[in-house]
Motif scaffolding. Structure first.
Motif, PDB file in Angstrom:
ATOM      1  N   LYS A   2       0.884  -1.188  -0.060  1.00  0.00           N
ATOM      2  CA  LYS A   2       0.016  -0.019   0.103  1.00  0.00           C
ATOM      3  C   LYS A   2       0.818   1.097   0.107  1.00  0.00           C
ATOM      4  CE  LYS A   2      -4.184  -1.810   2.326  1.00  0.00           C
ATOM      5  NZ  LYS A   2      -5.221  -1.322   3.517  1.00  0.00           N
ATOM      6  N   LEU A   4       4.002   1.689  -1.290  1.00  0.00           N
ATOM      7  CA  LEU A   4       4.430   1.940  -2.691  1.00  0.00           C
ATOM      8  C   LEU A   4       3.398   2.451  -3.534  1.00  0.00           C
ATOM      9  CD1 LEU A   4       6.818  -1.098  -3.396  1.00  0.00           C
ATOM     10  CD2 LEU A   4       7.320   1.333  -2.946  1.00  0.00           C
ATOM     11  N   LYS A   5       2.051   1.912  -3.557  1.00  0.00           N
ATOM     12  CA  LYS A   5       1.095   2.243  -4.353  1.00  0.00           C
ATOM     13  C   LYS A   5       0.705   3.934  -4.048  1.00  0.00           C
ATOM     14  CE  LYS A   5      -4.087   1.712  -4.794  1.00  0.00           C
ATOM     15  NZ  LYS A   5      -5.395   1.122  -4.374  1.00  0.00           N
ATOM     16  N   TRP A   6       0.583   4.260  -2.789  1.00  0.00           N
ATOM     17  CA  TRP A   6       0.263   5.511  -2.590  1.00  0.00           C
ATOM     18  C   TRP A   6       1.120   6.682  -2.683  1.00  0.00           C
ATOM     19  CZ3 TRP A   6      -4.647   7.063  -3.244  1.00  0.00           C
ATOM     20  CH2 TRP A   6      -5.668   6.175  -2.925  1.00  0.00           C
ATOM     21  N   LEU A   7       2.549   6.204  -2.695  1.00  0.00           N
ATOM     22  CA  LEU A   7       3.511   6.977  -2.993  1.00  0.00           C
ATOM     23  C   LEU A   7       3.438   7.215  -4.552  1.00  0.00           C
ATOM     24  CD1 LEU A   7       6.794   5.623  -0.813  1.00  0.00           C
ATOM     25  CD2 LEU A   7       5.627   8.004  -0.761  1.00  0.00           C
ATOM     26  N   SER A   8       3.160   6.325  -5.114  1.00  0.00           N
ATOM     27  CA  SER A   8       3.400   6.350  -6.686  1.00  0.00           C
ATOM     28  C   SER A   8       2.116   7.191  -7.196  1.00  0.00           C
ATOM     29  CB  SER A   8       3.343   5.201  -7.157  1.00  0.00           C
ATOM     30  OG  SER A   8       3.193   5.218  -8.680  1.00  0.00           O
ATOM     31  N   ILE A   9       0.801   7.067  -6.394  1.00  0.00           N
ATOM     32  CA  ILE A   9      -0.306   7.802  -6.796  1.00  0.00           C
ATOM     33  C   ILE A   9      -0.188   9.253  -6.313  1.00  0.00           C
ATOM     34  CG2 ILE A   9      -2.810   8.170  -6.334  1.00  0.00           C
ATOM     35  CD1 ILE A   9      -2.861   5.069  -5.909  1.00  0.00           C
ATOM     36  N   ASP A  11       2.806  10.900  -6.070  1.00  0.00           N
ATOM     37  CA  ASP A  11       3.848  11.535  -6.810  1.00  0.00           C
ATOM     38  C   ASP A  11       3.280  11.824  -8.202  1.00  0.00           C
ATOM     39  OD1 ASP A  11       6.695  11.962  -7.701  1.00  0.00           O
ATOM     40  OD2 ASP A  11       6.254  10.380  -8.818  1.00  0.00           O
ATOM     41  N   ARG A  12       2.618  10.834  -8.667  1.00  0.00           N
ATOM     42  CA  ARG A  12       1.926  11.174 -10.193  1.00  0.00           C
ATOM     43  C   ARG A  12       1.089  12.416 -10.092  1.00  0.00           C
ATOM     44  NH1 ARG A  12       1.322   5.829 -10.525  1.00  0.00           N
ATOM     45  NH2 ARG A  12      -0.877   6.194 -10.401  1.00  0.00           N
ATOM     46  N   LYS A  15       2.758  15.847  -9.388  1.00  0.00           N
ATOM     47  CA  LYS A  15       3.352  16.354 -10.601  1.00  0.00           C
ATOM     48  C   LYS A  15       2.161  16.829 -11.540  1.00  0.00           C
ATOM     49  CE  LYS A  15       7.346  13.649 -10.105  1.00  0.00           C
ATOM     50  NZ  LYS A  15       8.177  12.351 -10.602  1.00  0.00           N
ATOM     51  N   SER A  30       8.979  18.874 -13.925  1.00  0.00           N
ATOM     52  CA  SER A  30      10.573  18.423 -13.926  1.00  0.00           C
ATOM     53  C   SER A  30      11.663  19.346 -13.854  1.00  0.00           C
ATOM     54  CB  SER A  30      10.820  17.215 -14.994  1.00  0.00           C
ATOM     55  OG  SER A  30      10.819  18.051 -16.178  1.00  0.00           O
TER      56      SER A  30
END
Length: 155
Positions: A2, A4-9, A11-12, A15, A30
Motif C-alpha cells: 500500500k 508503494l502504491k500511494w507514494l506512486s499515486i 507523486d504522479r 506532478k 521536472s
C-alpha cells in the motif's frame, strides 16, 4: 504494498497538479527545482546539481538545456574547468520565480490540507527518513539539505 502504491499515486498526481500550475509560466514539474536552485545560487556549477538531486546526469543536462532554450537560464563556461558550466537565471526567470515558488507551496498545501500541523510535520520527517533509508540502501550520496531547504528567493 500500500505504501508503494500511494507514494506512486501521490507523486504522479502532485506532478500533474504542479504541471497545471506551472504551464502558464512555460515550465513543468521536472524543471521547477532546477530553476529554484539556480535562482537561489546564481553561478552554480551544472555538475553540482548531480550531487543535489537524485537524478541521472543526462536528465540534468536535458533539463538545463530546455531551461536555456526557453530563456530561463544562461550557461557560461566555468573558467577553472571548461568541461562544466556555470548557470545563471535570466531576467525571465527572475520575473517568475516567486510564482514558481507559490505554485510549489500551493501543491504542498493541497497534498497536506487534511493534515494537522503536527501530522504534516511528522509526515515530512517520515518521508525524509524513508528517502534517506532507501538512498543508504542503494549507496547513493548527495549533499545534505542542499535541495530541501525552504528558502524564499529575493531578487
Amino acid at each position: 504494498m500500500k505504501i508503494l502504491k500511494w507514494l506512486s499515486i501521490a507523486d504522479r498526481l502532485a506532478k500533474l497538479y504542479l504541471d497545471r500550475q506551472l504551464a502558464p509560466l512555460g515550465l513543468n514539474s521536472s524543471q521547477h527545482m532546477f530553476l529554484i536552485k539556480i535562482c537561489q545560487q546564481p553561478g552554480i556549477l551544472q555538475d553540482s546539481l548531480i550531487g543535489m538531486f537524485y537524478i541521472h546526469p543526462s536528465n540534468i543536462v536535458r533539463t538545463v538545456t530546455a531551461l536555456e532554450r526557453n530563456g530561463f537560464v544562461s550557461r557560461v563556461p566555468y573558467d577553472k574547468d571548461k568541461r562544466t558550466w556555470q548557470l545563471y537565471p535570466t531576467d525571465k526567470a527572475k520575473a517568475i520565480i516567486s510564482e514558481v515558488q507559490a505554485a510549489c507551496e500551493k501543491t504542498e498545501a493541497v497534498l497536506l490540507q487534511e493534515f494537522t500541523k503536527e501530522e504534516a510535520a511528522r509526515f515530512e520527517e517520515n518521508l525524509t527518513m524513508a528517502g534517506k533509508q532507501i538512498t543508504k540502501e542503494l549507496n547513493i550520496r548527495r549533499k545534505e539539505n542542499e535541495s530541501d531547504a525552504r528558502k524564499s528567493i529575493r531578487l
